[in-house]
Design a protein around this motif. Sequence first.
Motif, PDB file in Angstrom:
ATOM      1  N   GLN A 232       0.811  -1.212   0.000  1.00 48.93           N
ATOM      2  CA  GLN A 232       0.000   0.000   0.000  1.00 48.93           C
ATOM      3  C   GLN A 232       0.845   1.262   0.000  1.00 48.93           C
ATOM      4  OE1 GLN A 232      -3.654   0.489   1.908  1.00 48.93           O
ATOM      5  NE2 GLN A 232      -3.942  -1.639   2.377  1.00 48.93           N
ATOM      6  N   TYR A 233       2.078   1.157   0.476  1.00 51.81           N
ATOM      7  CA  TYR A 233       2.927   2.352   0.528  1.00 51.81           C
ATOM      8  C   TYR A 233       3.652   2.617  -0.787  1.00 51.81           C
ATOM      9  CZ  TYR A 233       1.883   2.757   5.426  1.00 51.81           C
ATOM     10  OH  TYR A 233       1.206   2.921   6.619  1.00 51.81           O
ATOM     11  N   THR A 234       3.499   1.720  -1.770  1.00 47.91           N
ATOM     12  CA  THR A 234       4.036   1.976  -3.106  1.00 47.91           C
ATOM     13  C   THR A 234       2.996   2.657  -3.977  1.00 47.91           C
ATOM     14  OG1 THR A 234       3.287  -0.160  -3.991  1.00 47.91           O
ATOM     15  CG2 THR A 234       5.471  -0.091  -2.950  1.00 47.91           C
ATOM     16  N   HIS A 235       1.736   2.697  -3.487  1.00 53.64           N
ATOM     17  CA  HIS A 235       0.609   3.274  -4.232  1.00 53.64           C
ATOM     18  C   HIS A 235       0.471   2.606  -5.604  1.00 53.64           C
ATOM     19  CE1 HIS A 235       0.249   6.329  -1.141  1.00 53.64           C
ATOM     20  NE2 HIS A 235       1.528   6.553  -1.256  1.00 53.64           N
ATOM     21  N   SER A 236       0.767   1.304  -5.649  1.00 51.57           N
ATOM     22  CA  SER A 236       0.677   0.540  -6.890  1.00 51.57           C
ATOM     23  C   SER A 236      -0.445  -0.488  -6.786  1.00 51.57           C
ATOM     24  CB  SER A 236       2.008  -0.171  -7.173  1.00 51.57           C
ATOM     25  OG  SER A 236       1.863  -1.102  -8.232  1.00 51.57           O
ATOM     26  N   GLU A 237      -1.506  -0.264  -7.553  1.00 52.11           N
ATOM     27  CA  GLU A 237      -2.613  -1.223  -7.574  1.00 52.11           C
ATOM     28  C   GLU A 237      -2.131  -2.570  -8.117  1.00 52.11           C
ATOM     29  OE1 GLU A 237      -5.722  -1.156  -6.472  1.00 52.11           O
ATOM     30  OE2 GLU A 237      -5.332   0.800  -5.577  1.00 52.11           O
ATOM     31  N   GLN A 238      -1.200  -2.512  -9.074  1.00 45.95           N
ATOM     32  CA  GLN A 238      -0.692  -3.748  -9.669  1.00 45.95           C
ATOM     33  C   GLN A 238       0.037  -4.588  -8.630  1.00 45.95           C
ATOM     34  OE1 GLN A 238       1.687  -3.152 -13.154  1.00 45.95           O
ATOM     35  NE2 GLN A 238       2.067  -5.337 -13.465  1.00 45.95           N
ATOM     36  N   LEU A 239       0.776  -3.926  -7.736  1.00 42.76           N
ATOM     37  CA  LEU A 239       1.510  -4.667  -6.703  1.00 42.76           C
ATOM     38  C   LEU A 239       0.538  -5.331  -5.733  1.00 42.76           C
ATOM     39  CD1 LEU A 239       4.416  -5.292  -5.928  1.00 42.76           C
ATOM     40  CD2 LEU A 239       4.346  -3.364  -4.339  1.00 42.76           C
ATOM     41  N   LEU A 240      -0.571  -4.653  -5.423  1.00 45.82           N
ATOM     42  CA  LEU A 240      -1.591  -5.255  -4.559  1.00 45.82           C
ATOM     43  C   LEU A 240      -2.204  -6.478  -5.226  1.00 45.82           C
ATOM     44  CD1 LEU A 240      -3.384  -2.043  -3.226  1.00 45.82           C
ATOM     45  CD2 LEU A 240      -2.086  -3.677  -1.869  1.00 45.82           C
ATOM     46  N   GLN A 241      -2.439  -6.375  -6.538  1.00 41.17           N
ATOM     47  CA  GLN A 241      -3.032  -7.498  -7.271  1.00 41.17           C
ATOM     48  C   GLN A 241      -2.070  -8.674  -7.360  1.00 41.17           C
ATOM     49  OE1 GLN A 241      -4.081  -5.662 -10.998  1.00 41.17           O
ATOM     50  NE2 GLN A 241      -5.619  -4.328 -10.061  1.00 41.17           N
ATOM     51  N   GLU A 242      -0.772  -8.383  -7.334  1.00 37.75           N
ATOM     52  CA  GLU A 242       0.232  -9.443  -7.414  1.00 37.75           C
ATOM     53  C   GLU A 242       0.176 -10.379  -6.210  1.00 37.75           C
ATOM     54  OE1 GLU A 242       2.948 -10.405  -9.496  1.00 37.75           O
ATOM     55  OE2 GLU A 242       1.859  -9.315 -11.035  1.00 37.75           O
ATOM     56  N   GLY A 250       0.320 -19.218   1.660  1.00 39.78           N
ATOM     57  CA  GLY A 250       0.178 -18.109   2.607  1.00 39.78           C
ATOM     58  C   GLY A 250       1.325 -17.114   2.563  1.00 39.78           C
ATOM     59  N   TYR A 251       2.303 -17.364   1.691  1.00 36.85           N
ATOM     60  CA  TYR A 251       3.465 -16.474   1.560  1.00 36.85           C
ATOM     61  C   TYR A 251       3.507 -15.861   0.162  1.00 36.85           C
ATOM     62  CZ  TYR A 251       5.205 -18.541   5.895  1.00 36.85           C
ATOM     63  OH  TYR A 251       5.331 -18.957   7.202  1.00 36.85           O
ATOM     64  N   VAL A 252       4.151 -14.706   0.061  1.00 36.01           N
ATOM     65  CA  VAL A 252       4.287 -14.007  -1.214  1.00 36.01           C
ATOM     66  C   VAL A 252       5.753 -13.654  -1.424  1.00 36.01           C
ATOM     67  CG1 VAL A 252       3.575 -12.012  -2.597  1.00 36.01           C
ATOM     68  CG2 VAL A 252       1.981 -13.010  -0.944  1.00 36.01           C
ATOM     69  N   ASN A 253       6.216 -13.817  -2.659  1.00 34.26           N
ATOM     70  CA  ASN A 253       7.579 -13.442  -3.022  1.00 34.26           C
ATOM     71  C   ASN A 253       7.574 -11.976  -3.436  1.00 34.26           C
ATOM     72  OD1 ASN A 253      10.106 -13.017  -4.222  1.00 34.26           O
ATOM     73  ND2 ASN A 253      10.238 -15.133  -4.925  1.00 34.26           N
ATOM     74  N   MET A 254       7.932 -11.092  -2.511  1.00 33.19           N
ATOM     75  CA  MET A 254       7.936  -9.661  -2.784  1.00 33.19           C
ATOM     76  C   MET A 254       8.930  -9.306  -3.891  1.00 33.19           C
ATOM     77  SD  MET A 254       7.029  -6.494  -2.255  1.00 33.19           S
ATOM     78  CE  MET A 254       6.194  -6.226  -0.683  1.00 33.19           C
ATOM     79  N   CYS A 255      10.081  -9.975  -3.914  1.00 31.90           N
ATOM     80  CA  CYS A 255      11.104  -9.704  -4.926  1.00 31.90           C
ATOM     81  C   CYS A 255      10.573  -9.994  -6.327  1.00 31.90           C
ATOM     82  CB  CYS A 255      12.346 -10.554  -4.659  1.00 31.90           C
ATOM     83  SG  CYS A 255      13.059 -10.310  -3.016  1.00 31.90           S
ATOM     84  N   LYS A 256       9.895 -11.149  -6.470  1.00 32.85           N
ATOM     85  CA  LYS A 256       9.350 -11.546  -7.772  1.00 32.85           C
ATOM     86  C   LYS A 256       8.248 -10.587  -8.195  1.00 32.85           C
ATOM     87  CE  LYS A 256       8.863 -14.662 -11.151  1.00 32.85           C
ATOM     88  NZ  LYS A 256       7.727 -14.110 -11.882  1.00 32.85           N
ATOM     89  N   ALA A 257       7.394 -10.179  -7.253  1.00 30.49           N
ATOM     90  CA  ALA A 257       6.304  -9.262  -7.572  1.00 30.49           C
ATOM     91  C   ALA A 257       6.837  -7.930  -8.073  1.00 30.49           C
ATOM     92  CB  ALA A 257       5.425  -9.048  -6.344  1.00 30.49           C
ATOM     93  N   ILE A 258       7.859  -7.394  -7.393  1.00 29.91           N
ATOM     94  CA  ILE A 258       8.458  -6.128  -7.812  1.00 29.91           C
ATOM     95  C   ILE A 258       9.115  -6.266  -9.176  1.00 29.91           C
ATOM     96  CG2 ILE A 258      10.323  -4.496  -7.329  1.00 29.91           C
ATOM     97  CD1 ILE A 258       8.083  -3.941  -5.496  1.00 29.91           C
ATOM     98  N   ASP A 259       9.836  -7.386  -9.388  1.00 30.84           N
ATOM     99  CA  ASP A 259      10.498  -7.614 -10.681  1.00 30.84           C
ATOM    100  C   ASP A 259       9.494  -7.697 -11.811  1.00 30.84           C
ATOM    101  OD1 ASP A 259      13.017  -7.577  -9.638  1.00 30.84           O
ATOM    102  OD2 ASP A 259      13.207  -9.751  -9.438  1.00 30.84           O
ATOM    103  N   ASP A 260       8.373  -8.398 -11.586  1.00 29.45           N
ATOM    104  CA  ASP A 260       7.345  -8.531 -12.625  1.00 29.45           C
ATOM    105  C   ASP A 260       6.784  -7.170 -13.016  1.00 29.45           C
ATOM    106  OD1 ASP A 260       7.721 -11.209 -12.620  1.00 29.45           O
ATOM    107  OD2 ASP A 260       5.839 -11.731 -11.602  1.00 29.45           O
ATOM    108  N   ILE A 261       6.528  -6.341 -12.003  1.00 32.30           N
ATOM    109  CA  ILE A 261       5.974  -5.018 -12.274  1.00 32.30           C
ATOM    110  C   ILE A 261       7.007  -4.157 -12.994  1.00 32.30           C
ATOM    111  CG2 ILE A 261       5.248  -2.858 -11.165  1.00 32.30           C
ATOM    112  CD1 ILE A 261       3.807  -4.528  -9.110  1.00 32.30           C
ATOM    113  N   TYR A 262       8.274  -4.290 -12.589  1.00 32.03           N
ATOM    114  CA  TYR A 262       9.339  -3.524 -13.242  1.00 32.03           C
ATOM    115  C   TYR A 262       9.448  -3.908 -14.712  1.00 32.03           C
ATOM    116  CZ  TYR A 262      13.995  -1.801 -14.403  1.00 32.03           C
ATOM    117  OH  TYR A 262      15.050  -1.183 -15.012  1.00 32.03           O
ATOM    118  N   GLU A 263       9.440  -5.222 -14.991  1.00 33.95           N
ATOM    119  CA  GLU A 263       9.537  -5.696 -16.366  1.00 33.95           C
ATOM    120  C   GLU A 263       8.339  -5.245 -17.180  1.00 33.95           C
ATOM    121  OE1 GLU A 263      10.048  -9.873 -16.121  1.00 33.95           O
ATOM    122  OE2 GLU A 263      12.038  -9.744 -15.191  1.00 33.95           O
ATOM    123  N   ASP A 264       7.128  -5.309 -16.567  1.00 34.05           N
ATOM    124  CA  ASP A 264       5.926  -4.835 -17.257  1.00 34.05           C
ATOM    125  C   ASP A 264       6.047  -3.348 -17.565  1.00 34.05           C
ATOM    126  OD1 ASP A 264       4.889  -7.333 -17.098  1.00 34.05           O
ATOM    127  OD2 ASP A 264       3.503  -6.917 -15.436  1.00 34.05           O
TER     128      ASP A 264
END
Length: 325
Positions: A232-242, A250-264
Amino acid sequence: MKKDITWSSYFEDEERFADFVNCFGCNGVQYVQEKDVHTEDTKGSFMVQKDAFSKMRDVVRRVVFGVNFCIIGIENQEVIDYAYPLRELTYTVANYEKQRRKIARKVKKLPQSMLQRSEYFYRFRKTDRLKPTITFLLYSGLEEWDGSTDLQGMLDLTQLPEDLRDKVQNYRVNLIEIRKLSEEQISELKTDLKQVLQFIKCSQDKTAIRTLLQNDTSYQKVEKDAYLVMSQYTHSEQLLQEADVQEEGGYVNMCKAIDDIYEDGVLEGQMRGRAQGREEGRAEGRNELIIKMLGKGKTVEEIADICDLEYDKVQQIQEIYLMKL
């Protein structure tokens, strides 16, 4: 999703709450354990004359210390509230009044013979005690907190004699500014609250975020509620959807989520650049055509009609054409 809700859900975990209290309330000493943290009603109310006031807290827990306990609350704030000390004071008063009413109900059931006259009248015995209430203000705003951190800072004490001023009661705010926390302070944390606060601290700096994720492998496996707070502190709706895309057990890979958004984002930028290049090429060809028609004596009105353009646009190109002559 509001930040108050995600923080409240995040701190439902007793171990995290204990970690918070130990770090910011006990200077890193491990006084509080997970088993010492218990749920507490977030609502408090009190009466002023005939008016009733009700106050709802963000996060409140009952924390046990031996045979005693105290009430500890965390208020999440992203925007500076210049009246905050008074607001927090009403939370505290509401909680103490709630405790007093509970005691009064018990005293009311006792035989009058067991009570002194004043105890019977006020429903509060000489030996009765209220449990301490402590609140922490967790501020995550981008601007440095420049509001008052105590009640006296809100009061106009101009020309009051110093002797009288000393008798004005004060109320102090326990302010925690996330973006000003030192690495030493954050390192005292034992749970993923450490990763959450580190992420929020640098959430407006994309380079700092990527460096943080590269240097701390724990971001490769964060619990979903922690991920939602950070996102929520990135103000990225896409990151929330990730969160739903990346979640596994029950776990999320934050590194992968950020990388995917960066590549997109890079791909989107490349596509936008190619589209802009095509548009610029079309505009250049159209301008050359207009200049040719102007050279052959066509009027601005005629060219605007032929090219389906606004009159002012053709006139601008005409002015550039005439300047080059």
